[in-house]
Motif scaffolding. Structure first.
Motif, PDB file in Angstrom:
ATOM      1  N   GLU A 180       0.845  -1.197   0.000  1.00 33.29           N
ATOM      2  CA  GLU A 180       0.000   0.000   0.000  1.00 33.29           C
ATOM      3  C   GLU A 180       0.879   1.246   0.000  1.00 33.29           C
ATOM      4  O   GLU A 180       1.850   1.339   0.750  1.00 33.29           O
ATOM      5  CB  GLU A 180      -0.912   0.014   1.227  1.00 33.29           C
ATOM      6  CG  GLU A 180      -2.123  -0.871   1.096  1.00 33.29           C
ATOM      7  CD  GLU A 180      -3.179  -0.566   2.162  1.00 33.29           C
ATOM      8  OE1 GLU A 180      -2.968   0.396   2.934  1.00 33.29           O
ATOM      9  OE2 GLU A 180      -4.194  -1.282   2.210  1.00 33.29           O
ATOM     10  N   GLY A 181       0.519   2.174  -0.854  1.00 36.62           N
ATOM     11  CA  GLY A 181       1.235   3.441  -0.882  1.00 36.62           C
ATOM     12  C   GLY A 181       2.549   3.416  -1.635  1.00 36.62           C
ATOM     13  O   GLY A 181       3.218   4.454  -1.735  1.00 36.62           O
ATOM     14  N   ILE A 239      -0.388  -0.542  -4.273  1.00 41.82           N
ATOM     15  CA  ILE A 239      -1.832  -0.689  -4.031  1.00 41.82           C
ATOM     16  C   ILE A 239      -2.419   0.655  -3.626  1.00 41.82           C
ATOM     17  O   ILE A 239      -1.916   1.316  -2.703  1.00 41.82           O
ATOM     18  CB  ILE A 239      -2.097  -1.713  -2.907  1.00 41.82           C
ATOM     19  CG1 ILE A 239      -1.466  -3.072  -3.236  1.00 41.82           C
ATOM     20  CG2 ILE A 239      -3.590  -1.863  -2.661  1.00 41.82           C
ATOM     21  CD1 ILE A 239      -1.553  -4.069  -2.089  1.00 41.82           C
ATOM     22  N   ASP A 240      -3.471   1.061  -4.302  1.00 38.03           N
ATOM     23  CA  ASP A 240      -4.219   2.254  -3.902  1.00 38.03           C
ATOM     24  C   ASP A 240      -5.142   1.847  -2.755  1.00 38.03           C
ATOM     25  O   ASP A 240      -6.081   1.058  -2.960  1.00 38.03           O
ATOM     26  CB  ASP A 240      -5.033   2.778  -5.089  1.00 38.03           C
ATOM     27  CG  ASP A 240      -5.747   4.088  -4.768  1.00 38.03           C
ATOM     28  OD1 ASP A 240      -6.123   4.293  -3.603  1.00 38.03           O
ATOM     29  OD2 ASP A 240      -5.929   4.896  -5.704  1.00 38.03           O
ATOM     30  N   PRO A 241      -4.902   2.349  -1.532  1.00 37.00           N
ATOM     31  CA  PRO A 241      -5.696   1.881  -0.378  1.00 37.00           C
ATOM     32  C   PRO A 241      -7.169   2.241  -0.465  1.00 37.00           C
ATOM     33  O   PRO A 241      -8.005   1.598   0.170  1.00 37.00           O
ATOM     34  CB  PRO A 241      -5.025   2.579   0.811  1.00 37.00           C
ATOM     35  CG  PRO A 241      -4.288   3.738   0.233  1.00 37.00           C
ATOM     36  CD  PRO A 241      -3.897   3.344  -1.157  1.00 37.00           C
ATOM     37  N   GLY A 280      -8.294  -0.124  -3.918  1.00 38.40           N
ATOM     38  CA  GLY A 280      -7.820  -1.504  -3.978  1.00 38.40           C
ATOM     39  C   GLY A 280      -7.182  -1.857  -5.310  1.00 38.40           C
ATOM     40  O   GLY A 280      -6.768  -3.008  -5.518  1.00 38.40           O
ATOM     41  N   CYS A 306      -4.330  -2.059  -8.153  1.00 42.18           N
ATOM     42  CA  CYS A 306      -2.871  -2.202  -8.124  1.00 42.18           C
ATOM     43  C   CYS A 306      -2.314  -1.851  -9.498  1.00 42.18           C
ATOM     44  O   CYS A 306      -2.862  -2.259 -10.524  1.00 42.18           O
ATOM     45  CB  CYS A 306      -2.461  -3.632  -7.803  1.00 42.18           C
ATOM     46  SG  CYS A 306      -3.163  -4.300  -6.295  1.00 42.18           S
ATOM     47  N   MET A 314      -6.614  -5.725  -6.086  1.00 39.68           N
ATOM     48  CA  MET A 314      -5.865  -6.462  -5.066  1.00 39.68           C
ATOM     49  C   MET A 314      -6.527  -7.805  -4.710  1.00 39.68           C
ATOM     50  O   MET A 314      -5.856  -8.745  -4.280  1.00 39.68           O
ATOM     51  CB  MET A 314      -5.698  -5.616  -3.801  1.00 39.68           C
ATOM     52  CG  MET A 314      -6.987  -5.217  -3.111  1.00 39.68           C
ATOM     53  SD  MET A 314      -6.694  -4.189  -1.635  1.00 39.68           S
ATOM     54  CE  MET A 314      -5.759  -5.303  -0.607  1.00 39.68           C
TER      55      MET A 314
END
Length: 800
Positions: free
Chosen positions: A354-355, A381-383, A386, A388, A427
């Motif tokens: 993430e990030g 991953i974009d939190p 979700g 990727c 994800m």
């Protein structure tokens, strides 16, 4: 024994062909051998390689789609249509876009450019960008370095009434988009003879088709994109890049000059290597951490002040990029250790975090691949969503594009080359994605694919590479993919000097000699190897030759890529105050170079010493000295693994007897590397190899004490005053006299036997052991490193 990181494979050069090339082309034997080894088999081919002219490039109209694209663009110019140049955010895309800007200016066109934001939008053509273009009145879109996979997006552009001309060089998918014209030499139906053009190379062919002979300086832009995108520097690319570099040495582009100067490059001597390592990373940093438009502005500005400002901004972005990469690499390494450990890796490493900045994941993938030598996919991953986005890097023998194609159903999008690719997916499908790649790899990859290989050109000696020959190497440039900087193997060079250098001592400076000749060398990032390359070490080295210029002095220099020491070594760390701490440090920095894991490294120590060993070194093979057995295993790792698989031996204590030493050396006879970290006793406790005269004098002195019992401490004190022997040595002497019944010992008292039986000193076991123990300790504790190494090697051969 220092292990090479790679398997070295050296090319072979036909002696007859080499001789003919040297004679006909007037080059040195070494240069001729290099050319022959690289497949140049005739003087005619050699002449073309060395002096090929622009006349050898191909007619752009041989490229499929060119006959449709050129009239459509000319019509747009005549009708004053608004054209959109749609590019990509990497250095090839930036170069392609910049080249098209120069073309549009040259043609007097009405145009806009659009490059998607890597993090916010991702790779490729996007519908929202087409909506924007339509609102701007665009009726013709020309893509550069992208578009060959944009089936749905180009269909959408057609619905909006916009024609799309695709210029690209990426691998075409099974279904091609319904564009007005598709210009990509890799399309199976395209008859264009050279398939290796970069995106900017394809854009240049379009420019060539439109204007005939483009301005010479446009080739500078072509050179940047071609080199940065790792395209093969052979055939047409070699000619384009060679001419581009020649133009760049007298460049009139303010942005190119500023970027070279910020990178510390001498403009009038710029090479392909400078472009690859000084210019390309800074251009790429724009698209990775900001927006690639900044780099496009730099390459197309006419204003010196703006160029200098933008060049320094890109330099700052690149430094920031380096820090971001280092952080993600460390997080990736931690993740690998937690998931698999370094010894149980899957065939394809897939990591997502993430990030993680998606602009640098490709660089991270390259660094993880370099460490573990297997295909790697790194995804950010974009939190919030979700989703990727990631990049893949691969090894020879594993086509990552085909691997992705085998599990295309789990991805939103993918594209790329056999060696590198990009993709996006959710994800929730990461596990399925990873399983699909590993299943594909299980079929394709074999054990030999995981052995990293470094291809060298020739083996030579220092005498073969004087300064004039190194200068001559430049004739073979420009260097890059498919025409690498020549790599030479030198065997049996002896280390004269070695020192660490650079910030935090990260780099290595060496001086070698060989049969009276000397050669300086530098190894970047290998400063820690100074610990295992003492003076006198014989080293095999693979490296690139260069010239070191300093204070008007020019010297040959070898840039080391890999090295090995092909024989057993003993490393002298005797007397370390914190041996366990030093052992752990050595393990951490040398494990990749000495080819050992924790289980393949052994520690030998005295049973009553180093209380912290079991808790700190539990994962290593632990052994202790034993009075009867010599040495014994101390933990389950040692009991299970035995001695045969050990690669590195750490000795923390001196053996108590020569028998223990022989047991140690015979048990670990084939260990390539031995580190001695045992303490050194002071000279006061030193044992000496006893002489008969010493014993005779000590016997006479004891006889003078009379027949009455005397305290042992008092006897030793008196003996110590009358001899130069240590107290420890005197105790050993008393052991000998007691065994020969020259004295009697009882309750701390010594009595001299006035009329003993005559016995030779050799009859005493203690006398014989004292001689051997003194010799052993003199070497282990007080000999020089060279003397100790020679003695241990000789002793090891005789140990049984």
């Amino acid at each position: 024994m220092l292990y090479s990181k790679y398997e070295w494979r050296t090319l072979s050069a036909d002696a007859e062909i080499s001789g003919q090339l040297a004679k006909e082309l007037s080059v040195s034997p070494l240069i001729a051998s290099l050319m022959a080894a690289r497949g140049i088999t005739s003087p005619e081919d050699g002449e073309l390689f060395l002096n090929g002219t622009f006349d050898l490039t191909h007619d752009p109209f041989l490229m499929l789609g060119m006959n449709e694209a050129v009239p459509r663009i000319r019509k747009a110019l005549e009708d004053k249509e608004h054209i959109l140049i749609y590019g990509d955010y990497d250095a090839d895309g930036v170069s392609s876009t910049s080249l098209m800007i120069y073309l549009m200016r040259h043609l007097g066109a009405s145009y806009d450019i659009y490059i998607p934001h890597r993090s916010n939008e991702g790779y490729g053509l996007h519908n929202h960008a087409l909506d924007w273009a339509h609102q701007q009145g665009v009726s013709l879109v020309i893509t550069v370095d992208t578009g060959i996979s944009a089936v749905e997006q180009i269909a959408y552009a057609n619905e909006l009434g916009m024609d799309v001309i695709v210029t690209d060089h990426h691998e075409p998918p099974e279904q091609l988009p319904d564009a007005y014209a598709l210009i990509n030499p890799k399309i199976s139906a395209c008859p264009y003879p050279f398939k290796g053009l970069a995106g900017v190379g394809v854009a240049y062919k379009l420019a060539q088709a439109l204007v005939g002979t483009p301005p010479q300086e446009w080739l500078e832009i072509v050179a940047i994109g071609t080199i940065a995108d790792l395209m093969p520097l052979e055939g047409e690319n070699r000619i384009l890049v060679k001419n581009g570099l020649l133009s760049m040495r007298r460049t009139r582009f303010a942005g190119i000059r500023a970027l070279l100067e910020v990178g510390g490059v001498n403009v009038d001597q710029v090479t392909a290597v400078n472009v690859a390592f000084a210019m390309a990373p800074r251009i790429n940093a724009s698209g990775r951490l900001d927006h690639a438009g900044r780099a496009v502005t730099l390459l197309t500005t006419d204003h010196q002040d703006e160029a200098e400002r933008l060049a320094w901004e890109l330099d700052a972005l690149n430094k920031n990029r380096q820090q971001v990469v280092e952080q993600i690499v460390q997080e990736s390494m931690d993740m690998i250790q937690r998931r698999w450990g370094y010894d149980q890796l899957p065939p394809v490493i897939v990591l997502a975090g993430e990030g993680w900045n998606v602009g640098v994941v490709g660089i991270v993938a390259s660094k993880i691949l370099e460490r573990f030598y297997r295909p790697v996919v790194i995804l950010g991953i974009d939190p919030e969503t979700g989703n990727c986005k990631g990049s893949a890097r691969s090894i020879p023998g594993f086509d990552i594009y085909e691997a992705l194609n085998s599990c295309k159903d789990v991805m939103h999008h993918f594209g790329g080359h056999p060696a590198a690719a990009g993709m996006s997916l959710h994800m929730d499908r990461l596990a399925e994605f990873e399983e699909g790649l590993c299943s594909f790899a299980d079929v394709v990859l074999r054990e030999e694919h995981f052995i990293p290989v470094y291809h060298a050109d020739l083996e030579c000696s220092i005498a073969d590479v004087p300064l004039k020959v190194i200068d001559e190497l430049e004739m073979l440039g420009p260097f890059g993919m498919s025409n690498a900087v020549p790599k030479m193997v030198f065997r049996g060079m002896e280390v004269m000097e070695v020192r660490k250098m650079g910030k935090e001592n990260k780099h290595l400076k060496l001086r070698f000699h060989q049969n009276g000749d000397r050669l300086d060398a530098v190894a970047f990032g290998l400063g820690h190897l100074a610990d295992v390359l003492p003076e006198g070490t014989k080293v095999d080295v693979l490296g690139e030759l260069s010239v070191n210029e300093w204070n008007d002095s020019r010297k040959p220099q070898l840039m080391i890529q890999d090295m090995s020491v092909p024989y057993q070594q003993v490393f002298d760390y005797r007397g370390m105050k914190e041996p366990i701490i030093e052992l752990k440090r050595l393990r951490e920095i040398l494990e990749p170079h000495l080819n050992y894991s924790a289980a393949r490294s052994a520690v030998v120590f005295a049973q009553d010493s180093h209380d912290a060993i079991k808790s700190h070194l539990y994962d290593m093979s632990l052994w202790v000295y034993d009075r009867n057995a010599g040495i014994l295993p101390m933990n389950p790792v040692a009991e299970k693994g035995g001695c045969e698989s050990i690669s590195v031996l750490f000795v923390l204590d001196v053996p108590e007897s020569p028998g223990q030493l022989d047991s140690l050396l015979s048990s670990f006879r084939s260990v390539p590397n031995i580190f001695l970290l045992h303490p050194i006793r002071s000279k006061r406790d030193q044992l000496q190899i006893p002489t008969r005269d010493q014993f005779k004098k000590l016997y006479v002195m004891l006889a003078g004490l009379g027949s009455k019992p005397m305290s042992e401490n008092e006897v030793i004190t008196r003996m110590n005053r009358q001899s130069a022997l240590s107290q420890r040595m005197l105790l050993k002497v008393l052991d000998v006299f007691e065994e020969l019944v020259f004295i009697e010992r009882s309750q701390g008292m010594i009595t001299f036997v006035t009329k003993p039986d005559k016995k030779p000193l050799d009859a005493s076991r203690h006398f014989r052991e004292l001689s051997e123990l003194a010799e052993m300790e003199q070497h282990l504790l007080h000999a020089s490193t060279a003397q100790l190494t020679h003695w241990m090697m000789a002793r090891s051969k005789g140990a049984s």
